[in-house]
Design a protein around this motif. Structure first.
Motif, PDB file in Angstrom:
ATOM      1  N   UNK A 167      -4.826  39.004  29.439  1.00 41.48           N
ATOM      2  CA  UNK A 167      -4.852  40.453  29.182  1.00 41.48           C
ATOM      3  C   UNK A 167      -4.362  41.249  30.372  1.00 41.48           C
ATOM      4  N   UNK A 168      -4.810  40.826  31.558  1.00 42.92           N
ATOM      5  CA  UNK A 168      -4.430  41.540  32.773  1.00 42.92           C
ATOM      6  C   UNK A 168      -2.933  41.413  33.028  1.00 42.92           C
ATOM      7  N   UNK A 220     -18.574  29.241  19.488  1.00 38.80           N
ATOM      8  CA  UNK A 220     -18.946  30.168  20.564  1.00 38.80           C
ATOM      9  C   UNK A 220     -17.887  30.155  21.662  1.00 38.80           C
ATOM     10  N   UNK A 221     -17.673  31.316  22.207  1.00 35.10           N
ATOM     11  CA  UNK A 221     -16.673  31.487  23.265  1.00 35.10           C
ATOM     12  C   UNK A 221     -17.012  30.643  24.492  1.00 35.10           C
ATOM     13  N   UNK A 247      -0.977  43.562  30.436  1.00 35.55           N
ATOM     14  CA  UNK A 247      -1.133  45.000  30.693  1.00 35.55           C
ATOM     15  C   UNK A 247      -0.343  45.413  31.916  1.00 35.55           C
ATOM     16  N   UNK A 248      -0.442  44.611  32.945  1.00 44.52           N
ATOM     17  CA  UNK A 248       0.220  44.990  34.194  1.00 44.52           C
ATOM     18  C   UNK A 248       1.740  44.933  34.029  1.00 44.52           C
ATOM     19  N   UNK A 272     -12.803  32.633  28.047  1.00 44.07           N
ATOM     20  CA  UNK A 272     -13.055  33.969  28.586  1.00 44.07           C
ATOM     21  C   UNK A 272     -12.144  34.232  29.776  1.00 44.07           C
ATOM     22  N   UNK A 273     -11.983  33.204  30.596  1.00 41.18           N
ATOM     23  CA  UNK A 273     -11.122  33.331  31.765  1.00 41.18           C
ATOM     24  C   UNK A 273      -9.670  33.545  31.350  1.00 41.18           C
ATOM     25  N   UNK A 298     -16.208  37.596  32.775  1.00 38.40           N
ATOM     26  CA  UNK A 298     -14.769  37.495  32.496  1.00 38.40           C
ATOM     27  C   UNK A 298     -14.361  38.389  31.319  1.00 38.40           C
ATOM     28  N   UNK A 299     -15.177  38.349  30.273  1.00 36.96           N
ATOM     29  CA  UNK A 299     -14.848  39.146  29.084  1.00 36.96           C
ATOM     30  C   UNK A 299     -14.813  40.632  29.445  1.00 36.96           C
ATOM     31  N   UNK A 351       3.400  45.444  31.264  1.00 31.36           N
ATOM     32  CA  UNK A 351       3.781  46.628  30.487  1.00 31.36           C
ATOM     33  C   UNK A 351       3.780  47.865  31.385  1.00 31.36           C
ATOM     34  N   UNK A 352       2.777  47.942  32.253  1.00 31.29           N
ATOM     35  CA  UNK A 352       2.643  49.101  33.146  1.00 31.29           C
ATOM     36  C   UNK A 352       3.822  49.185  34.115  1.00 31.29           C
ATOM     37  N   UNK A 361     -16.336  29.445  28.592  1.00 30.43           N
ATOM     38  CA  UNK A 361     -16.017  30.155  29.820  1.00 30.43           C
ATOM     39  C   UNK A 361     -14.526  30.112  30.113  1.00 30.43           C
ATOM     40  N   UNK A 379      -9.341  45.693  32.394  1.00 29.96           N
ATOM     41  CA  UNK A 379      -7.914  45.759  32.714  1.00 29.96           C
ATOM     42  C   UNK A 379      -7.054  46.026  31.487  1.00 29.96           C
ATOM     43  N   UNK A 380      -7.465  45.458  30.344  1.00 30.01           N
ATOM     44  CA  UNK A 380      -6.702  45.703  29.116  1.00 30.01           C
ATOM     45  C   UNK A 380      -6.619  47.197  28.827  1.00 30.01           C
ATOM     46  N   UNK A 437      -8.670  34.883  28.599  1.00 28.65           N
ATOM     47  CA  UNK A 437      -8.575  36.241  28.060  1.00 28.65           C
ATOM     48  C   UNK A 437      -8.388  37.248  29.193  1.00 28.65           C
ATOM     49  N   UNK A 438      -9.154  37.068  30.246  1.00 32.39           N
ATOM     50  CA  UNK A 438      -9.063  37.971  31.406  1.00 32.39           C
ATOM     51  C   UNK A 438      -7.678  37.890  32.044  1.00 32.39           C
ATOM     52  N   UNK A 445     -14.489  42.166  32.501  1.00 32.69           N
ATOM     53  CA  UNK A 445     -13.388  42.589  33.370  1.00 32.69           C
ATOM     54  C   UNK A 445     -12.048  42.443  32.646  1.00 32.69           C
ATOM     55  N   UNK A 446     -12.001  41.536  31.672  1.00 35.67           N
ATOM     56  CA  UNK A 446     -10.800  41.441  30.827  1.00 35.67           C
ATOM     57  C   UNK A 446     -10.565  42.750  30.088  1.00 35.67           C
ATOM     58  N   UNK A 492       3.738  58.833  27.586  1.00 28.93           N
ATOM     59  CA  UNK A 492       2.435  58.636  28.221  1.00 28.93           C
ATOM     60  C   UNK A 492       1.331  59.304  27.419  1.00 28.93           C
ATOM     61  N   UNK A 506      -5.589  49.635  32.863  1.00 32.78           N
ATOM     62  CA  UNK A 506      -4.272  49.690  33.513  1.00 32.78           C
ATOM     63  C   UNK A 506      -3.369  50.684  32.791  1.00 32.78           C
ATOM     64  N   UNK A 507      -3.184  50.492  31.483  1.00 30.65           N
ATOM     65  CA  UNK A 507      -2.338  51.442  30.754  1.00 30.65           C
ATOM     66  C   UNK A 507      -3.056  52.778  30.558  1.00 30.65           C
ATOM     67  N   UNK A 566     -19.425  33.904  32.210  1.00 31.34           N
ATOM     68  CA  UNK A 566     -18.521  33.914  31.056  1.00 31.34           C
ATOM     69  C   UNK A 566     -18.348  35.354  30.563  1.00 31.34           C
TER      70      UNK A 566
END
Lengths: 441, 242
Positions: free
Chosen positions: B14-15, B1-2, B18-19, B7-8, A222-223, B21-22, B4, A229-230, B10-11, A225-226, A249, A233-234, A219
């Motif tokens: 968020x990714x 409590x968060x 972000x990507x 959390x997934x 995930x947080x 936007x990039x 799993x 990337x947040x 969020x990952x 690696x989240x 930039x 990446x930018x 769990x």
């Protein structure tokens, strides 16, 4: 070792160790050149030494990551690798391409793009080799019924790392765009998907070593690696301040790259918290040392020291100085070299059936290499900051400044000697473990 | 409590954001870069120059746009800083240009190749780098002045204009007023040490006056030498000099 095919990993680790030792030698060549002793200049000029030093680093880390994947994936998926034979072929091809590239560098055969010096024809071979690797790992995961988060994060990291090699091959005649795409590879590797690989390996180690419930560890994986990337990446934008790309930039890169340390801080807290939580009997305390050390050093090197010069107003002066070398050394060591050495330390006793992991020599290897690296970083830092003030702030001539800071490279060389003693002990211990045994537990 | 799954989410969320936007920013960058880099000036010389730059791994020692290694000088503004003549002389024989200093590989470039590299440097020097590299802001302001005593003993201080060629070539090795290289001796007061004729001779051929001089014979025109010798001979030492 639960699965026979895991022993493939040992050969990847062995290649890592060999390339690592060569990398150190070329580092010394450069340190001596910076001190004013460039006796090797006619044979190995500085640009050769540098290309070899950085490319060997990338190669031994990749070899280590691949080895880690070959070790971790069968165990996570409860499934033998689909073809250990092809894995050996893949290693052989990888080494062949690497050795050709390294030899080529000595004969002015390269592409001359920082970190991606491998000449274009060899790039295609790298792609083929990596595709084979992805097929072997991916195929094993697909075949298995069990798909753990740890395995998926590790695989996703490896897969995107392979994918991100491609932007570096986009042809352009504009130096600015050349650089723009180059950072898609280099930045999105080291401050993006490689962190996934690191996170995956870290998660595997924590599950095995601490015995904490997999659900909890994954769990938080995930947080983390989240957050990676947040911000990451930018955060690529911090390479786009001063290379001829639009001004936005400056604040996008500044803002998001300033957040990058959070992911590394997360990893450090994560590793330490799980260790404390765990109640499993410790059978490999050196692996714990490396795992915790890795999470802490990556935060200091990649997170904190990266932050130190990532803001545009600071980077205006530090961009293109030895300050970058300071951050680079500890970041690569803490985050990626140490995670590879962690998994090796963990896996060796299982693969060889011998218990040398907690030998005095291995403990010495940890402390000497880390203390050496800390002092190397300090030496680079002093040289870099002095260079920034003398050259960039006061406008003193480049070569005069270089002479002024030569003395710090003596310090660097001494620190690097301590580091090398540690690295040497690690490699010697690796050799003492011997070959993997099929009947090992 | 968060949980799993949260959390997934969020990952993945968020990714993806972000990507996306990039990618959008990248598309805009691709659109804007030609204007900011004056891509219309990228002619065949510049392209061949970049090729030479890449294929000899110049970035393995130098930086350009602040990127590369930290062993040799930053070259983004080298065309403006050193001028074409110096760059050619340097590429022809690097060790002669910086005798006894940190070495550069001699790549034995042909004349056309040097033209290409210089075109590449000229182009890159004109790219808008958002203010990089910044002018040194703690630089001691160097006042180059010459003093001459009038008959009445009053000291007249006049500001001298440094010739462009002096700022491009000479300062690579010699300092004046504390600014410039430290390869050769500083040139403050050189007009008191050497007379104008000697200066002319030494500029024409450094070893003609001082046989063991390590100074290279520079690609100077007659006009350059007239201008430089006039300037250098005016650099009288202040204070102790007679």
């Amino acid at each position: 070792m639960k699965y026979k095919s895991q022993s493939v990993a040992w050969y990847f680790f062995a290649v890592s160790m060999l390339l690592f030792s060569l990398q150190i030698i070329y580092g010394f060549i450069m340190a001596f050149a910076h001190m004013g002793y460039d006796v090797l200049h006619p044979v190995i000029a500085f640009n050769t030494a540098r290309a070899v030093h950085t490319n060997l680093l990338v190669m031994w880390l990749l070899s280590g990551f691949m080895g880690a994947a070959y070790y971790i994936i069968p165990e996570e998926c409860e499934q033998e690798l689909i073809s250990p034979k092809l894995a050996f072929l893949q290693l052989g091809a990888f080494v062949a391409v690497g050795v050709t590239a390294i030899i080529g560098f000595h004969f002015n055969w390269w592409e001359g793009r920082k970190f991606l010096e491998i000449p274009r024809p060899l790039d295609y071979l790298v792609v083929v080799d990596v595709l084979l690797f992805i097929y072997l790992i991916g195929g094993t995961i697909v075949k298995s019924k069990k798909k753990t988060t740890t395995a998926m994060v590790l695989f996703f990291g490896l897969f995107t790392a392979a994918l991100l090699y491609l932007p570096g091959m986009i042809p352009t005649v504009n130096q600015t765009m050349d650089s723009y795409w180059r950072w898609w590879v280099v930045h999105l590797w080291v401050e993006g998907v490689w962190e996934l690989i690191m996170g995956g390996i870290l998660s595997f180690l924590l599950i095995k070593i601490t015995g904490v419930d997999r659900e909890i560890i994954e769990k938080w994986l995930y947080v983390i690696v989240g957050f990676t990337f947040l911000s990451g990446i930018l955060g690529t934008g911090h390479h786009y301040y001063y290379i001829g790309t639009p001004k936005y930039w400056l604040w996008i890169g500044g803002f998001f790259s300033a957040l990058e340390p959070i992911a590394f801080l997360g990893m450090a807290i994560y590793a330490i918290a799980m260790m404390r939580k765990g109640g499993k009997q410790i059978t490999n305390s050196t692996a714990i040392l490396w795992t915790i050390g890795c999470s802490v050093m990556s935060f200091v090197g990649a997170g904190f020291l990266g932050f130190a010069h990532t803001l545009p107003s600071v980077n205006m002066y530090t961009h293109g100085t030895l300050v970058t070398a300071m951050h680079g050394h500890m970041a690569f060591w803490g985050a990626y070299a140490m995670i590879v050495l962690s998994i090796i330390t963990y896996a060796l006793p299982n693969m060889t059936g011998r218990n040398l992991q907690d030998s005095k020599m291995n403990v010495f290897a940890f402390w000497a290499s880390n203390i050496g690296m800390v002092f190397m970083t300090i030496a680079f830092g002093i040289a870099g900051v002095a260079q920034v003030y003398l050259e960039r702030k006061m406008g003193i001539d480049f070569l005069s400044v270089q002479k002024e800071i030569e003395v710090h490279f003596i310090g660097l060389t001494l620190a690097a000697t301590i580091f090398t003693l540690g690295a040497g002990a690690f490699i010697w211990n690796f050799i003492r473990f011997g070959l993997p045994k099929a009947e090992a537990k | 409590m968060l949980s799993k799954s949260a959390a997934k989410a969020f990952f993945i969320g968020g990714t993806t954001l972000s990507f996306a936007a990039f990618i959008l920013l990248t598309l805009d960058t691709i659109k804007q870069v030609p204007k900011q880099t004056h891509a219309e000036n990228i002619n065949e010389h510049v392209i061949r120059g970049k090729d030479l730059w890449d294929h000899n791994n110049c970035m393995g020692c130098h930086t350009i746009m602040g990127e590369g290694a930290y062993y040799a000088p930053e070259l983004t503004k080298v065309f403006e800083r050193r001028g074409e003549g110096f760059i050619r002389a340097m590429l022809k024989d690097p060790e002669a240009m910086y005798p006894g200093q940190r070495k550069m590989v001699n790549y034995h470039f042909k004349d056309e190749e040097m033209t290409d590299l210089i075109a590449f440097f000229k182009w890159i020097g004109e790219v808008d780098l958002n203010g990089f590299p910044k002018k040194p802001d703690l630089s001691p302001t160097a006042n180059i002045s010459a003093t001459s005593s009038t008959a009445a003993g009053a000291v007249v201080v006049k500001q001298l204009d440094r010739p462009l060629i002096f700022n491009q070539m000479c300062v690579a090795c010699h300092a004046l007023g504390g600014q410039g290289g430290s390869v050769g001796p500083a040139l403050d007061g050189v007009g008191s040490r050497l007379d104008k004729d000697t200066i002319v001779k030494r500029l024409n051929d450094p070893t003609s006056v001082k046989a063991d001089s390590k100074m290279p014979k520079l690609p100077l025109t007659k006009e350059n030498i007239i201008e430089l010798s006039a300037f250098l001979s005016e650099l009288k030492s202040t204070g102790g000099a007679k």
